[in-house]
Design a protein around this motif. Structure first.
Motif, PDB file in Angstrom:
ATOM      1  N   LYS A 160     -67.403 -45.264  23.532  1.00 48.47           N
ATOM      2  CA  LYS A 160     -66.320 -44.363  23.961  1.00 48.47           C
ATOM      3  C   LYS A 160     -66.401 -44.033  25.455  1.00 48.47           C
ATOM      4  O   LYS A 160     -65.456 -43.514  26.038  1.00 48.47           O
ATOM      5  CB  LYS A 160     -66.378 -43.059  23.148  1.00 48.47           C
ATOM      6  CG  LYS A 160     -66.060 -43.253  21.672  1.00 48.47           C
ATOM      7  CD  LYS A 160     -64.594 -43.009  21.412  1.00 48.47           C
ATOM      8  CE  LYS A 160     -64.274 -42.879  19.939  1.00 48.47           C
ATOM      9  NZ  LYS A 160     -64.102 -44.152  19.238  1.00 48.47           N
ATOM     10  N   SER A 161     -67.581 -44.259  26.034  1.00 51.11           N
ATOM     11  CA  SER A 161     -67.711 -43.927  27.451  1.00 51.11           C
ATOM     12  C   SER A 161     -67.056 -44.983  28.347  1.00 51.11           C
ATOM     13  O   SER A 161     -66.734 -44.711  29.500  1.00 51.11           O
ATOM     14  CB  SER A 161     -69.183 -43.781  27.830  1.00 51.11           C
ATOM     15  OG  SER A 161     -69.795 -45.052  27.873  1.00 51.11           O
ATOM     16  N   THR A 162     -66.853 -46.184  27.781  1.00 49.53           N
ATOM     17  CA  THR A 162     -66.345 -47.278  28.616  1.00 49.53           C
ATOM     18  C   THR A 162     -65.078 -46.932  29.400  1.00 49.53           C
ATOM     19  O   THR A 162     -65.059 -47.056  30.617  1.00 49.53           O
ATOM     20  CB  THR A 162     -66.104 -48.530  27.747  1.00 49.53           C
ATOM     21  OG1 THR A 162     -67.285 -48.768  26.998  1.00 49.53           O
ATOM     22  CG2 THR A 162     -65.809 -49.729  28.613  1.00 49.53           C
ATOM     23  N   ASN A 196     -64.048 -28.635  26.235  1.00 48.06           N
ATOM     24  CA  ASN A 196     -63.164 -28.707  27.412  1.00 48.06           C
ATOM     25  C   ASN A 196     -63.471 -27.594  28.410  1.00 48.06           C
ATOM     26  O   ASN A 196     -63.438 -27.802  29.618  1.00 48.06           O
ATOM     27  CB  ASN A 196     -61.695 -28.625  26.992  1.00 48.06           C
ATOM     28  CG  ASN A 196     -61.278 -29.864  26.245  1.00 48.06           C
ATOM     29  OD1 ASN A 196     -61.798 -30.943  26.526  1.00 48.06           O
ATOM     30  ND2 ASN A 196     -60.385 -29.706  25.287  1.00 48.06           N
ATOM     31  N   ILE A 197     -63.747 -26.411  27.859  1.00 42.18           N
ATOM     32  CA  ILE A 197     -64.113 -25.309  28.754  1.00 42.18           C
ATOM     33  C   ILE A 197     -65.385 -25.677  29.501  1.00 42.18           C
ATOM     34  O   ILE A 197     -65.494 -25.487  30.712  1.00 42.18           O
ATOM     35  CB  ILE A 197     -64.336 -24.010  27.943  1.00 42.18           C
ATOM     36  CG1 ILE A 197     -63.047 -23.622  27.225  1.00 42.18           C
ATOM     37  CG2 ILE A 197     -64.805 -22.890  28.855  1.00 42.18           C
ATOM     38  CD1 ILE A 197     -63.182 -22.399  26.348  1.00 42.18           C
ATOM     39  N   MET A 198     -66.326 -26.252  28.754  1.00 43.61           N
ATOM     40  CA  MET A 198     -67.607 -26.609  29.357  1.00 43.61           C
ATOM     41  C   MET A 198     -67.390 -27.617  30.485  1.00 43.61           C
ATOM     42  O   MET A 198     -67.918 -27.459  31.587  1.00 43.61           O
ATOM     43  CB  MET A 198     -68.511 -27.201  28.274  1.00 43.61           C
ATOM     44  CG  MET A 198     -69.977 -27.062  28.578  1.00 43.61           C
ATOM     45  SD  MET A 198     -70.995 -27.979  27.445  1.00 43.61           S
ATOM     46  CE  MET A 198     -70.795 -27.258  25.925  1.00 43.61           C
ATOM     47  N   ILE A 199     -66.595 -28.630  30.201  1.00 43.30           N
ATOM     48  CA  ILE A 199     -66.353 -29.652  31.225  1.00 43.30           C
ATOM     49  C   ILE A 199     -65.663 -29.034  32.439  1.00 43.30           C
ATOM     50  O   ILE A 199     -66.037 -29.286  33.590  1.00 43.30           O
ATOM     51  CB  ILE A 199     -65.499 -30.801  30.635  1.00 43.30           C
ATOM     52  CG1 ILE A 199     -66.333 -31.579  29.618  1.00 43.30           C
ATOM     53  CG2 ILE A 199     -65.015 -31.727  31.741  1.00 43.30           C
ATOM     54  CD1 ILE A 199     -65.529 -32.487  28.730  1.00 43.30           C
ATOM     55  N   ALA A 207     -72.428 -39.976  34.362  1.00 42.57           N
ATOM     56  CA  ALA A 207     -71.475 -38.898  34.107  1.00 42.57           C
ATOM     57  C   ALA A 207     -70.559 -39.278  32.954  1.00 42.57           C
ATOM     58  O   ALA A 207     -70.236 -38.456  32.093  1.00 42.57           O
ATOM     59  CB  ALA A 207     -70.669 -38.605  35.367  1.00 42.57           C
ATOM     60  N   GLY A 208     -70.159 -40.545  32.917  1.00 40.59           N
ATOM     61  CA  GLY A 208     -69.279 -41.017  31.846  1.00 40.59           C
ATOM     62  C   GLY A 208     -69.963 -40.907  30.492  1.00 40.59           C
ATOM     63  O   GLY A 208     -69.360 -40.471  29.506  1.00 40.59           O
ATOM     64  N   LEU A 242     -70.306 -35.363  25.154  1.00 39.85           N
ATOM     65  CA  LEU A 242     -69.761 -34.019  24.948  1.00 39.85           C
ATOM     66  C   LEU A 242     -68.514 -34.058  24.071  1.00 39.85           C
ATOM     67  O   LEU A 242     -68.359 -33.260  23.143  1.00 39.85           O
ATOM     68  CB  LEU A 242     -69.418 -33.379  26.299  1.00 39.85           C
ATOM     69  CG  LEU A 242     -70.583 -32.798  27.101  1.00 39.85           C
ATOM     70  CD1 LEU A 242     -70.099 -32.283  28.441  1.00 39.85           C
ATOM     71  CD2 LEU A 242     -71.239 -31.674  26.307  1.00 39.85           C
ATOM     72  N   ILE A 243     -67.620 -34.990  24.374  1.00 37.93           N
ATOM     73  CA  ILE A 243     -66.378 -35.062  23.597  1.00 37.93           C
ATOM     74  C   ILE A 243     -66.687 -35.411  22.147  1.00 37.93           C
ATOM     75  O   ILE A 243     -66.159 -34.810  21.209  1.00 37.93           O
ATOM     76  CB  ILE A 243     -65.430 -36.113  24.207  1.00 37.93           C
ATOM     77  CG1 ILE A 243     -64.992 -35.659  25.601  1.00 37.93           C
ATOM     78  CG2 ILE A 243     -64.221 -36.327  23.325  1.00 37.93           C
ATOM     79  CD1 ILE A 243     -64.260 -36.700  26.386  1.00 37.93           C
ATOM     80  N   TYR A 244     -67.590 -36.393  21.987  1.00 31.75           N
ATOM     81  CA  TYR A 244     -67.953 -36.839  20.650  1.00 31.75           C
ATOM     82  C   TYR A 244     -68.574 -35.687  19.859  1.00 31.75           C
ATOM     83  O   TYR A 244     -68.243 -35.449  18.704  1.00 31.75           O
ATOM     84  CB  TYR A 244     -68.949 -37.988  20.783  1.00 31.75           C
ATOM     85  CG  TYR A 244     -69.167 -38.759  19.524  1.00 31.75           C
ATOM     86  CD1 TYR A 244     -68.147 -39.546  19.001  1.00 31.75           C
ATOM     87  CD2 TYR A 244     -70.385 -38.722  18.863  1.00 31.75           C
ATOM     88  CE1 TYR A 244     -68.342 -40.274  17.848  1.00 31.75           C
ATOM     89  CE2 TYR A 244     -70.589 -39.431  17.711  1.00 31.75           C
ATOM     90  CZ  TYR A 244     -69.569 -40.211  17.193  1.00 31.75           C
ATOM     91  OH  TYR A 244     -69.760 -40.917  16.048  1.00 31.75           O
ATOM     92  N   ALA A 245     -69.458 -34.955  20.534  1.00 35.16           N
ATOM     93  CA  ALA A 245     -70.134 -33.844  19.873  1.00 35.16           C
ATOM     94  C   ALA A 245     -69.153 -32.722  19.551  1.00 35.16           C
ATOM     95  O   ALA A 245     -69.266 -32.058  18.520  1.00 35.16           O
ATOM     96  CB  ALA A 245     -71.263 -33.326  20.751  1.00 35.16           C
ATOM     97  N   GLY A 246     -68.177 -32.547  20.431  1.00 33.82           N
ATOM     98  CA  GLY A 246     -67.201 -31.478  20.227  1.00 33.82           C
ATOM     99  C   GLY A 246     -66.442 -31.648  18.922  1.00 33.82           C
ATOM    100  O   GLY A 246     -66.172 -30.685  18.206  1.00 33.82           O
TER     101      GLY A 246
END
Lengths: 307, 511, 377
Positions: free
Chosen positions: C62-64, C344-347, C318-319, C325-329
């Motif tokens: 997903k980071s790609t 999203n707030i965290m990012i 960073a990617g 983070l997104i996956y964990a969210g």
């Protein structure tokens, strides 16, 4: 014919009101020398706050006030970053655009059992003009939201303050030559803080009018791009209140076109119609703006003593 | 140091100031009697502007005290200074271009009716009173951007007077004025003095100190050197105190017979952004082995002329010929290829990229050629070799700076790199615009001798400068530009300052 | 000793680390105030990423796209441009790739390069327009980019809703033909032989069968290196940097700044385009969805670039962090009901602090100078 015209006028004014409020906020901030690309985020949080407070308090006006406060609070963050910390204003603005909607959605899920859509507010903002009792005449469809009047008043007041008062004189000087203002004993930092926070309050109220006047609840699409359109309006309006207002009316009108032409009488897919405001913006920028005159010091952090 | 007394308008005692690790002011004393014109003399970077910024509240001193009329004063910011009767005219004017004169004057100190609504009529009356009192002619309705530099300076002085200043600080006030405007400024200063005002003038120009000031404090490298009566000193003695060694006030230059014309401008017309013709039917011829000085006040078409030579601005009519080839309306690359090099006025803005390394700046015009790049890839070894050579030839300090950002170098060293880079192009014509701006005396001497060397090697130099002294000193031929036209041309030995000054201000030669 | 620690503080890496840390802290504080357990949430997020090989591989896959859009933004950044339009360039690329992928069906050796090229070109075209408008008319790239993002979104919906491409009873188009997909072992892993083999190797089973296993990540890494080479090792890169840092000086040195604006946006758009087309072909559901809001691949790229401090190699890390983070969210919400938007707030907070921490080196220098002065006295 008259019927369509009146409907178009109503829709134009309704859509342009939130844009106008946000754009005037942008004008004030940029005129003082701080680029506020975070308007979108401030509108989002304002929209959510308006909907939540409006729902729980049963008062749309209270909701609108809190929307302004929420926008102002986010703007304070932007001010701290871009004025005190001299951070890159675009980066800070982008961060605000991430935090604003993220926070709005988070709070929506927090207050409404995990739903990204809030319950409708029991009471929307009142209409300023409402002819619905004239059923059967073309005027029945014509109405003006109180937010439209509010937006217009904000334009008038901002114009007056900017051009007729000492604060306006100082704000305009700040965006052009902050060092000049500083050497005359006026605090650049404090004045810019004030302008950025006011800009956030207006953006927040703008967001609030979306959820309290246009639609009656917050959803993830309530604020989708209005902040950026407002930003474009600032540029298109050459950083002047009336110019920005005119630009917002134009964007509102193109939105009205989408609504009016989308009712099936014309065979154009709605997706294509929806592009109109954006394509229009680009063409307008090409034709009218070009290398236009932004406030000279806009976007440049001010550092005392630096030359 | 003098005792604290009411006789003195300003006394600054034991002022010490650090910028980062650098001590820029070291225990400085300054005593200025009421109603006097006092000069603060020092080279660029000696600390004189910093000292005055402390008096005006823009910086605070780390140590030391300030007394105004015998009373200790606390000046934390400019508004403290203003309220205690101190006004300052900055070297770079603090004026908002888009505002009118009146708006600029009242800014920050507006007269208002109610709720902050401006009352410009009342303010105007007050300003007109001041204008009348001191006999200054300024149009209050005009926008700043339409005013000459001399006029803008008057607006700055009016700003201070409007705020009731008793002590007026003028930072390098004559830097960009014509000799006539300078005289006018001195007149204004005198009439202010008659009225009991105290004037402090910051400068490094000896002639003007002799002309205008009564007392003078000399600062060198942040230290107090001497406080003197101007009448007891000569220009030479002041100069030596300022620099700390014997200096040549004039450049050594042998006479030389110039060669043939290599650069020529024929009937050139150029318009500025606003569409106004700012270079009108201009012609000039520059020969090899000649320094051609172009004198003129800012805004008389020099910028547009330069941009046009650079290929950044369209020539509506006329020709620019270099080595027999027409180069007008081509592009910069072509201009550079025709063996013209440039030293730009503002090196930070036009000459180098502050956030790139010294080495990357050194190859700014060479990077695209072999051996600095091959097949689209850069050759960093060649770059570093070349940079090392410039650093050694031009004595750039520190010597190991080639991988530091050029921002970290001093102004003189930055300029040396730029000059080294340009001369490495082996140009037939070097166009130098304000090449010594902001440099200290040592660096100025170096730059001047480099230009003369180039001329002695048979190259041509076009020197565009706002500093008349520099032009008079260096040039073999002097032309005066006014309103976009060459209004007079002199050989060095035929020129006289008064005549040139008159032409610069728009007067006729036979007036 | 303390001096060295303080000096270490001003390195880029430390500044970024501090920003990330503060971002986490703010998120925890918000969770605490709103009555969710920060420690539980963090534990769940950690598990969601690291507890199974499948999760790790998914994060990498997903980071790609966001690494690539991050690189796209980074490159533009180096030339002093803000490519807010990565989102639109991404979308346009998927549109073109989907149309070709559905309509054509050549041998994979032709089909895949063809689709990739088309997607990259589409992205480049979109970026190029923005660059051209900036170079020719001086219109700020941020504004035009934003407009083009919306235009791209509606274009996508137009295609996804059109009679030719819309798959009935779905929210998108038909999938692209198998020949255009860049999944690895796709046919094999569902074959009898593959199933048997994977059954015997549980970890491989986890990695290959349960994910959209592909090697696009390697392409992203290669691109990061390529971007680094372009910026620091080539003539064009030198021009980009000089034009970005001081356009006036660059112009005077004979660099055609306007042309470089166009080229930069062209390459930048191409990278976003590559992100778009790879995310389509590398998915096991390669369809064009009707978009009601942006999918944020481009905007996340912006955040990635900012967090990476405009370093191409930094974009990879960073990617990865971002993707994690997104996956964990997503797991967070389904597992314990904490709104996923906290991510999203965290990012956003991290980006905000990234903007703030640039002042740390200034503070550190000031402090060190003060010390120096004290020692000198």
């Amino acid at each position: 014919m008259l019927n369509s015209l009146l409907i178009a006028l109503s829709i134009t004014l309704m859509y342009s009101a939130p844009l106008t409020l946000a754009a005037i906020g942008g004008v004030i901030s940029e005129r003082s020398g701080v680029v506020n690309i975070g308007i979108e985020g401030m509108m989002s949080l304002g929209a959510l706050t308006g909907a939540v407070v409006g729902y729980f308090s049963h008062s749309a006006w209270l909701g609108l006030m809190c929307a302004g406060l929420a926008g102002g609070a986010l703007a304070l963050l932007h001010a701290i970053a871009s004025i005190s910390f001299r951070a890159d204003q675009t980066v800070s603005g982008i961060a605000i655009n991430l935090i604003g909607p993220g926070f709005a959605m988070f709070l929506s899920r927090y207050f409404f059992e995990g739903a990204s859509v809030t319950y409708p507010v029991p009471e929307k903002l009142p209409k300023f003009i409402n002819f619905s009792y004239l059923k059967g005449t073309p005027f029945a469809n014509f109405n003006i939201d109180v937010s439209v009047v509010l937006a217009f008043m904000v334009v008038v007041v901002t114009w007056f303050v900017l051009y007729k008062t000492k604060w306006g004189l100082r704000i305009r000087a700040l965006g052009e030559h902050p060092a000049a203002v500083d050497t005359l004993g006026v605090s650049v930092y404090r004045s810019r803080y004030a302008c950025v926070i006011i800009s956030g309050i207006l953006a927040g109220i703008g967001g609030g009018t979306v959820t309290l006047a246009v639609i009656s609840q917050f959803n993830p699409m309530a604020i989708s791009g209005q902040g950026f359109i407002a930003l474009a309006a600032v540029i298109f309006g050459k950083w002047k209140p009336w110019g920005a207002y005119a630009a917002c009316l134009l964007f509102g009108f193109s939105q009205a076109l989408v609504v009016m032409l989308g009712d099936g009488t014309v065979r154009i897919p709605s997706t294509i119609l929806s592009m109109i405001p954006y394509v229009l913006t680009i063409f307008i920028l090409i034709i009218f703006v070009g290398r236009s005159s932004a406030p000279r010091a806009s976007g440049v952090p001010y550092e005392k003593g630096a030359r | 140091m003098h005792d604290i007394s009411r006789e003195y308008a300003v006394q600054m005692h034991g002022i010490t100031k650090y910028f980062g690790p650098h001590k820029v002011l070291d225990n400085i004393d300054l005593d200025i009697k009421k109603g006097k014109i006092h000069a603060v003399l020092g080279e660029n970077g000696a600390g004189k502007s910093t000292l005055m910024s402390i008096l005006y509240g823009m910086y605070s001193a780390d140590y030391g005290k300030i007394y105004l009329s015998g009373q200790e004063a606390h000046i934390g910011n400019p508004s403290d200074a203003i309220s205690q009767g101190i006004g300052m005219v900055h070297q770079h004017f603090m004026l908002v271009d888009k505002f009118t004169v009146l708006q600029n004057i009242v800014l920050g100190n507006e007269t208002t009716n109610f709720f902050g609504v401006l009352n410009m009529r009342k303010a105007k009356k007050k300003v007109l009173d001041i204008i009348e009192k001191y006999g200054m002619k300024v149009d209050l309705k005009e926008k700043i951007k339409n005013l000459s530099v001399g006029m803008q300076q008057k607006v700055e002085i009016l700003k201070a007077l409007y705020r009731g200043s008793e002590v007026l600080i003028l930072d390098e006030p004559t830097a960009v004025l014509t000799p006539m405007e300078v005289d006018e400024l001195f007149e204004t200063m005198n009439s202010l003095k008659q009225d009991g005002k105290t004037i402090i003038i910051i400068t490094h120009k000896l002639k003007e100190i002799k002309k205008s000031a009564e007392t003078c404090t000399i600062i060198r490298k942040g230290r107090l050197i001497d406080a003197v009566n101007v009448d007891d000193e000569t220009e030479q003695s002041l100069a030596e105190k300022m620099v700390g060694r014997q200096i040549k006030l004039f450049v050594d230059k042998q006479d030389r017979v110039p060669g043939k014309t290599i650069f020529e401008i024929k009937n050139l017309s150029v318009r500025c952004e606003r569409g106004i013709e700012t270079v009108k039917n201009l012609s000039m011829k520059i020969r090899s082995g000649e320094i051609y000085g172009l004198a003129g006040i800012e805004g008389n078409g020099q910028t547009e002329l330069l941009q046009c030579i650079l290929g950044r601005r369209h020539a509506d009519a006329g020709k620019i010929i270099m080595n027999g080839k027409e180069i007008q309306n081509t592009d910069i690359k072509n201009v550079l290829d025709s063996k013209i090099s440039f030293i730009h006025a503002d090196r930070h803005k036009y000459g180098c990229v502050l956030d790139m390394t010294v080495a990357d700046n050194a190859i700014m015009e060479k990077y695209r050629e072999k051996p600095f790049s091959v097949n689209g890839f850069l050759n960093h070894e060649e770059r570093d070799k070349f940079t090392k050579q410039i650093i050694e030839t031009y004595d750039i300090r520190p010597t190991n700076c080639s991988h530091q950002k050029i921002r970290n170098l001093s102004g003189g060293n930055q300029q040396k790199l730029v000059i080294g880079r340009e001369i490495a192009n082996n140009p037939d014509l070097l166009i130098a615009v304000q090449p010594t701006r902001g440099l200290d005396v040592g660096a100025i001497e170096y730059v001047h001798s480099t230009l003369v060397n180039l001329r002695d090697q048979g190259k041509a130099v076009l020197l565009i400068s706002l500093e008349l002294d520099e032009i008079l000193n260096l040039s073999d031929k002097i032309a005066v530009i006014y309103g976009g036209e060459i209004v007079g041309e002199f050989r060095q030995n035929e020129s006289d300052e008064q005549k040139i000054g008159l032409l610069m201000a728009g007067g006729k030669e036979n007036d | 000793m303390t001096k060295n620690i303080i000096k270490f503080l001003k390195t880029n890496f430390m500044c970024t680390f501090i920003a990330v840390f503060l971002g986490f802290m703010v998120a925890c504080a918000i969770l605490l105030i709103t009555g969710y357990s920060p420690s539980l949430s963090m534990a769940v997020m950690f598990n969601a990423v690291f507890s199974r090989a499948k999760f790790i591989v998914n994060v990498i896959i997903k980071s790609t796209p966001i690494i690539l859009t991050g690189l796209s933004v980074t490159l533009a950044f180096k030339s002093g441009l803000f490519n807010m339009g990565a989102e639109g360039q991404f979308i346009v690329s998927t549109i073109v790739a989907a149309i070709l992928g559905i309509k054509c069906n050549f041998h994979p050796f032709i089909q895949i390069p063809m689709i990739l090229c088309a997607g990259v070109l589409a992205g480049a075209f979109m970026g190029g327009i923005v660059g051209w408008l900036k170079a020719k008319y001086g219109i700020h790239e941020v504004i035009t980019s934003i407009m083009f993002n919306w235009i791209a979104l509606y274009m996508c919906n137009f295609v996804a809703n059109s009679e030719t491409f819309h798959k009935p009873e779905s929210d998108g188009t038909f999938p692209i033909n198998r020949s255009g997909q860049t999944l690895l072992f796709y046919d094999w892993k569902f074959s009898q032989e593959g199933r048997d083999y994977l059954q015997a190797h549980p970890i491989l089973n986890d990695i290959i069968l349960k994910t959209d296993f592909n090697l696009n990540f390697l392409i992203a890494v290669a691109m990061a290196i390529l971007v680094w080479v372009i910026i620091y090792k080539t003539k064009k890169g030198y021009e980009f940097r000089a034009s970005g840092l001081n356009p006036d000086a660059a112009q005077n040195a004979g660099i055609d700044v306007t042309k470089n604006i166009f080229y930069t946006m062209l390459i930048s758009g191409a990278l976003s385009g590559l992100a778009g087309v790879l995310s389509l072909t590398g998915s096991s559901t390669p369809v064009l969805h009707v978009l009601s809001v942006f999918e944020n691949y481009g905007f996340n790229g912006l955040s990635v670039a900012l967090i990476a401090g405009a370093s191409p190699v930094g974009c990879i890390f960073a990617g990865l962090m971002f993707s994690a983070l997104i996956y964990a969210g997503q797991t967070l919400q389904s597992k314990i009901g904490t709104p996923s938007d906290i991510v999203n707030i965290m990012i956003g907070t991290i980006v905000f602090f990234v903007a703030l921490v640039r002042i740390i080196p200034i503070w550190v220098n000031r402090y060190l100078q003060k010390e120096e002065r004290k020692n000198a006295q």
